[in-house]
Write an enzyme that holds these catalytic residues in place. Sequence first.
Site, PDB file in Angstrom:
ATOM      1  N   CYS A   1      -5.809   1.130   5.460  1.00  0.00           N
ATOM      2  CA  CYS A   1      -6.309  -0.166   5.910  1.00  0.00           C
ATOM      3  C   CYS A   1      -5.770  -0.456   7.309  1.00  0.00           C
ATOM      4  CB  CYS A   1      -5.877  -1.273   4.937  1.00  0.00           C
ATOM      5  SG  CYS A   1      -4.143  -1.751   5.099  1.00  0.00           S
TER       6      CYS A   1
ATOM      7  N   GLU B   1       0.818   3.867   1.880  1.00  0.00           N
ATOM      8  CA  GLU B   1       1.278   4.245   3.215  1.00  0.00           C
ATOM      9  C   GLU B   1       2.453   3.372   3.653  1.00  0.00           C
ATOM     10  OE1 GLU B   1      -3.259   4.759   2.986  1.00  0.00           O
ATOM     11  OE2 GLU B   1      -1.798   3.251   2.375  1.00  0.00           O
TER      12      GLU B   1
ATOM     13  N   HIS C   1       0.836  -1.192   0.000  1.00  0.00           N
ATOM     14  CA  HIS C   1       0.000   0.000   0.000  1.00  0.00           C
ATOM     15  C   HIS C   1       0.874   1.246   0.000  1.00  0.00           C
ATOM     16  CE1 HIS C   1      -3.827  -2.130   1.683  1.00  0.00           C
ATOM     17  NE2 HIS C   1      -3.380  -2.650   0.560  1.00  0.00           N
TER      18      HIS C   1
ATOM     19  N   CYS D   1      -1.923  -0.774   7.516  1.00  0.00           N
ATOM     20  CA  CYS D   1      -1.267   0.536   7.440  1.00  0.00           C
ATOM     21  C   CYS D   1      -1.459   1.324   8.737  1.00  0.00           C
ATOM     22  CB  CYS D   1      -1.788   1.321   6.246  1.00  0.00           C
ATOM     23  SG  CYS D   1      -1.289   0.593   4.658  1.00  0.00           S
TER      24      CYS D   1
END
Length: 153
Positions: free
Chosen positions: A106, A80, A78, A109
């Site tokens: 999410c 992040e 992801h 993260c």
Amino acid sequence: MNRPAWDDYFMTIAEDVSERAICVKRKVGALIVKDNRILTTGYNGAPKGFNHCSEQTCLRKQMQVPSGQRHELCRGLHAEQNAIIQAAWHGVKIVGGTMYSTYQPCVICVKMMINAGIVKVIYAGGYPDELAQEMLKESQLEVIKYESRVSRS
């Protein structure tokens, strides 16, 4: 002279960063900022050296996994996560920083941000991850749902 507010400025940059994303489901951009200075950026996609994500390599699409569930069934990282990893790779201290993301992070993260010392997260789009939402509420993170104040032409 009209200058954008800091949040507008950084979110616009996060949107630009998302243009590098190689995920076939969603393009996400993120950046970590401290003292109004960009420390790192990240976008979602396959690990360094791997083939880009495609319709053929996306397990989530093949298995029809709904957004916000079974994060382990993805070959990509992801945005992040990549922003945090870039900080580690380059030895950049992000403790006390703010994460800007084009989508709500999410649960994975969120946990990484908490342990990395991020103190604030500002996100634009929603993401259907109920555990992430619960953890954000329980955490000490300052959480702001960004509402666009600038139009991009």
